[in-house]
Every structure is written in structure tokens, then in C-alpha cells.
Design a protein around this motif. Structure first.
Motif, mmCIF file in Angstrom:
data_model
loop_
_atom_site.group_PDB
_atom_site.id
_atom_site.type_symbol
_atom_site.label_atom_id
_atom_site.label_comp_id
_atom_site.label_asym_id
_atom_site.label_seq_id
_atom_site.Cartn_x
_atom_site.Cartn_y
_atom_site.Cartn_z
ATOM 1 N N GLN A 1 -38.958 -117.236 13.702
ATOM 2 C CA GLN A 1 -37.772 -118.067 13.582
ATOM 3 C C GLN A 1 -36.790 -117.442 12.582
ATOM 4 O OE1 GLN A 1 -39.686 -121.840 12.610
ATOM 5 N NE2 GLN A 1 -39.417 -122.524 14.717
ATOM 6 N N VAL A 2 -35.580 -117.977 12.593
ATOM 7 C CA VAL A 2 -34.479 -117.357 11.861
ATOM 8 C C VAL A 2 -34.105 -118.217 10.658
ATOM 9 C CG1 VAL A 2 -32.094 -116.558 12.012
ATOM 10 C CG2 VAL A 2 -33.607 -116.346 13.991
ATOM 11 N N SER A 3 -34.077 -117.602 9.471
ATOM 12 C CA SER A 3 -33.634 -118.310 8.264
ATOM 13 C C SER A 3 -32.113 -118.296 8.190
ATOM 14 C CB SER A 3 -34.216 -117.640 7.019
ATOM 15 O OG SER A 3 -33.673 -116.336 6.872
ATOM 16 N N ASP A 4 -31.556 -119.053 7.238
ATOM 17 C CA ASP A 4 -30.103 -119.081 7.060
ATOM 18 C C ASP A 4 -29.561 -117.682 6.764
ATOM 19 O OD1 ASP A 4 -30.453 -121.756 7.364
ATOM 20 O OD2 ASP A 4 -29.532 -122.348 5.472
ATOM 21 N N ASP A 5 -30.206 -116.988 5.824
ATOM 22 C CA ASP A 5 -29.719 -115.661 5.438
ATOM 23 C C ASP A 5 -29.823 -114.667 6.587
ATOM 24 O OD1 ASP A 5 -29.130 -116.530 2.899
ATOM 25 O OD2 ASP A 5 -31.077 -115.956 2.073
ATOM 26 N N LEU A 6 -30.922 -114.747 7.340
ATOM 27 C CA LEU A 6 -31.084 -113.827 8.470
ATOM 28 C C LEU A 6 -30.064 -114.115 9.560
ATOM 29 C CD1 LEU A 6 -32.632 -111.539 9.797
ATOM 30 C CD2 LEU A 6 -34.264 -113.227 10.693
ATOM 31 N N ALA A 7 -29.773 -115.408 9.783
ATOM 32 C CA ALA A 7 -28.796 -115.782 10.824
ATOM 33 C C ALA A 7 -27.430 -115.177 10.534
ATOM 34 C CB ALA A 7 -28.698 -117.300 10.917
ATOM 35 N N LYS A 8 -27.097 -115.030 9.246
ATOM 36 C CA LYS A 8 -25.794 -114.468 8.882
ATOM 37 C C LYS A 8 -25.702 -112.975 9.184
ATOM 38 C CE LYS A 8 -24.829 -117.843 5.231
ATOM 39 N NZ LYS A 8 -24.561 -118.057 3.793
ATOM 40 N N THR A 9 -26.853 -112.337 9.397
ATOM 41 C CA THR A 9 -26.849 -110.894 9.696
ATOM 42 C C THR A 9 -26.992 -110.613 11.182
ATOM 43 O OG1 THR A 9 -29.258 -110.675 9.434
ATOM 44 C CG2 THR A 9 -27.907 -110.465 7.451
ATOM 45 N N ILE A 10 -27.332 -111.644 11.959
ATOM 46 C CA ILE A 10 -27.522 -111.458 13.402
ATOM 47 C C ILE A 10 -26.170 -111.413 14.111
ATOM 48 C CG2 ILE A 10 -28.436 -112.518 15.504
ATOM 49 C CD1 ILE A 10 -30.693 -113.650 13.841
#
Length: 391
Positions: free
Chosen positions: A165-174
Motif C-alpha cells: 500500500q501507498v503512504s502519504d509521502d510515497l503517494a507524492k512521489t508517484i
């Protein structure tokens, strides 16, 4: 010797009463100022919207479902709300009339696509850096604020596919991209997530992008204003809530709860601050009166000391140092009791689900220092006047 002559044979009852009053006043003052600040900070940083800012819309009922009543706002209604006493600022939320879908554009996550609804408001209603919240045709990507519910849906999809699953910080890099379209054409724009919100159900985009999309991909369905972004003035939340109820308007429940909590607590602590200031003021008057009586009752002794060669400043300094010690005891005891009380109050708030910053507030401590300084200055001039008059 001077100290012994002036203070050894004085009745301390009035002084003790004044010290107790000042102690209680200082304690209530520092506590109420601290928690007034913390209550006003409650909810900050948890959402992208500004303080006391919420979205309002008309309630949907059976009549509106049958199109017997309208759920959009006319210009006259918007101006009426803007002129209400509780309104600090208000702006219609721009919505897309063009088709738009959001899809993943990265090898880090599987392909995911969904038709979405986008909205836009001015940067003054958000806590996003203005430099990051702008877009012009030809820019590398469109900055967006994603509803947290959408991220939950994306993670549910990822879980069903058996991938991380995707965290908030990771979502910002996707990488993501928009597909903009109408019946005649379509286009793509890369997007970048710059924040998340619990308050808005649609994806937020800069106003310039919304204007570009509505102009470049026009449709036969006109855009309507169905929601308003409104910032409520401090201390006016009760008026705002009554207005919503009378006009069949609504806002998101958690925003209303936070707003009501801050409004009620802010009012209570403001009243407590007022009472504390009056208590400190009255206790201060008693202390000043005690100093005046001290000089008056020792007028003969003071005159004798002056005739023996003691400098007026030496006597004044002795009196001031005495009261500085008194004030220091009062202030120190107040801050100590505040520190102990704060520990238990913070624990109770956490147990009640209200998480506030645990640190001390500068203004609350500064209020004690300011009161300490005022007392000292007033006593200095009071003592100087009395000593010089006794010569």
C-alpha cells in the motif's frame, strides 16, 4: 539594619492575603492563556484548508431530488452570505464542466484509472505554499490536493491486488496524469500530489487549470456553484451554526465539531482570562496599598535613617528588593502549580481524544513576566514618592 527596621514589626496579614490573591490570579491567567492558544491551534496541520475554513452546501432533500428545489447558489445568495457578520471571507468553489479522469503513470504501482471530479479555490483559503500552487499551460505537471478518501480507495485496490500500500509521502512521489476530454477531443496532463485533505471530496486544482479546462474542453452542461468555501470569524461560530440551520445549509460534520469545540472552549477561556486579569489587578492594588502603608507607618523611622546619612536610593532599593522577592515567590509558585496542572489536564484531553501540542506557550509565560514587571515598576515609583516625601 534598614530591612529589620522597616519590616520586622509589620502585620503580615494583608500581605499574605494579597499574595494568595495574586497567586490564584497568576495561576488562572497562565493556564487560561496557554489553553486558549492550544485550543485555537487544535486541528491545524491536519488538513490543507486554512483555520476556521469550511465548505458549505445546500441540504439535499426529497424536493431537490425531484428537481423541485435548487441545490446551487445564485449570485444574490452568495452576496447575502458574504455580508453576514460571521463571514471573514467567502468564495464560490469552481467545478469542472469538462470530463476528467485520473490514472497512475508510474511503474511503482499497477495501472489504476477513475473518473474524478475537480474543484478549485483561491490560495488564501488553503495552507499551501503559493509558489507550489500555481499552473500555466505548458508546465511540467499540475499540482493537486487529493482527498484522503481517494488514497484509502487506492490502498484498498492495492491490497486486493496483493501489492504494498501507498503512504502519504510515497503517494507524492508517484506519477499520475489527468485525461481531459469532451465529446470532440481529449488531452493529457501530468499531475503531482502536493497535499491531502479530509474536508473536500473532490480533487483540488489551481484556479488557472480549472479555467483552462473549462475553456479548452467546453460542454453543453454549464458549471454551477453548488458549494462555497467560507472562513468563519473567531468567536462567531455560534452565529454561523444557527445560520446554517435556518437556511437549510450544511457542512461536513467533523468540521462543525472542531469549530464548535474551538468556539465554546475559546469563549470559556476568554472569560477565565478576564476574571484572572481582574484578580491579579485587585491583588496588585492590595500589594501596592500594603507598600504605601509600610512607608506611612515607618515615616518616623525613614526620616531618622535619612538624617543619619542613609541615601534615599538605599532605602528605596531595600523596599523594592523585598517586594521583588514577594513577586518572585508568587510567580514561581504559580508557574509550578501550572506545570503540575498542565500535566493532568493534557492527560485528560488525550483520554478524551483531543490531541494538542504538549509544549509550553511563550505568551502564557510572558504574561506572568509582564505582570511581574508592572508590579515592580509601580512599586518603585510608589516607594520613591513616599521616601522622598518623608525627607
Amino acid at each position: 539594619m534598614v530591612k529589620k527596621i522597616l519590616f520586622s514589626y509589620q502585620n503580615k496579614t494583608q500581605l499574605i492575603i494579597a499574595m494568595i490573591g495574586s497567586f490564584l490570579g497568576f495561576t488562572f491567567l497562565v493556564t487560561s492563556i496557554h489553553y486558549l492558544i492550544r485550543v485555537n491551534e487544535f486541528g491545524e496541520g491536519e488538513d490543507i484548508l486554512g483555520n476556521n475554513t469550511m465548505i458549505i452546501q445546500k441540504e439535499v432533500n426529497n424536493y431537490s431530488s425531484m428537481k423541485m428545489t435548487k441545490t446551487d447558489f445564485s449570485q444574490r445568495e452568495i452576496e447575502s452570505i458574504r455580508n453576514e457578520s460571521f463571514t471573514e471571507s467567502l468564495q464560490p468553489i469552481l467545478s469542472n464542466s469538462f470530463g476528467v479522469s485520473l490514472q497512475t503513470d508510474s511503474e511503482l504501482v499497477p495501472y489504476f484509472r477513475s473518473d474524478v471530479f475537480v474543484q478549485s479555490v483561491d490560495n488564501e483559503f488553503t495552507k499551501i505554499d503559493a509558489a507550489a500552487w500555481k499552473w500555466e499551460p505548458g508546465d511540467e505537471f499540475v499540482p493537486i490536493v487529493l482527498p484522503r478518501d481517494f488514497l484509502v480507495m487506492l490502498n484498498t485496490f492495492a491490497s486486493a491486488k496483493g501489492i504494498p500500500q501507498v503512504s502519504d509521502d510515497l503517494a507524492k512521489t508517484i506519477g499520475f496524469k489527468f485525461t481531459l476530454y469532451n465529446d470532440e477531443k481529449k488531452d493529457w496532463e501530468k499531475v503531482k500530489i502536493v497535499g491531502f485533505t479530509n474536508e473536500v471530496s473532490a480533487i483540488l486544482v489551481p484556479a488557472s487549470f480549472m479555467e483552462y479546462g473549462n475553456a479548452t474542453f467546453p460542454t453543453s452542461v454549464p458549471a454551477k456553484t453548488t458549494q462555497l468555501m467560507l472562513t468563519v470569524k473567531e468567536g462567531r461560530f455560534g452565529e454561523f451554526e444557527n445560520y446554517l440551520e435556518k437556511r437549510s445549509l450544511e457542512s461536513k460534520e467533523n468540521s462543525m465539531i472542531v469549530g464548535k469545540l474551538k468556539s465554546v472552549a475559546g469563549t470559556l477561556f476568554s472569560i477565565l482570562i478576564g476574571i484572572s486579569v481582574i484578580t491579579v489587578f485587585l491583588a496588585g492594588l492590595v500589594l501596592i496599598q500594603y507598600a504605601q502603608l509600610l512607608i506611612s507607618r515607618n515615616e518616623y523611622e525613614i526620616r531618622t535613617l535619612l538624617r543619619q546619612g542613609y541615601a534615599p536610593n538605599h532605602i528605596i532599593r531595600t523596599i523594592i528588593l523585598y517586594f521583588i522577592k514577594v513577586f518572585a515567590i508568587i510567580a514561581g509558585a504559580s508557574l509550578l502549580v501550572f506545570g503540575v496542572a498542565k500535566f493532568f489536564i493534557d492527560e485528560l484531553l488525550v483520554q478524551g481524544g483531543i490531541h494538542i501540542a504538549s509544549g509550553y506557550t511563550l505568551l502564557s509565560i510572558l504574561s506572568v513576566v509582564i505582570a511581574f514587571g508592572i508590579y515592580t515598576v509601580v512599586n518603585y515609583f510608589n516607594a520613591k514618592k513616599g521616601i522622598l516625601k518623608s525627607r
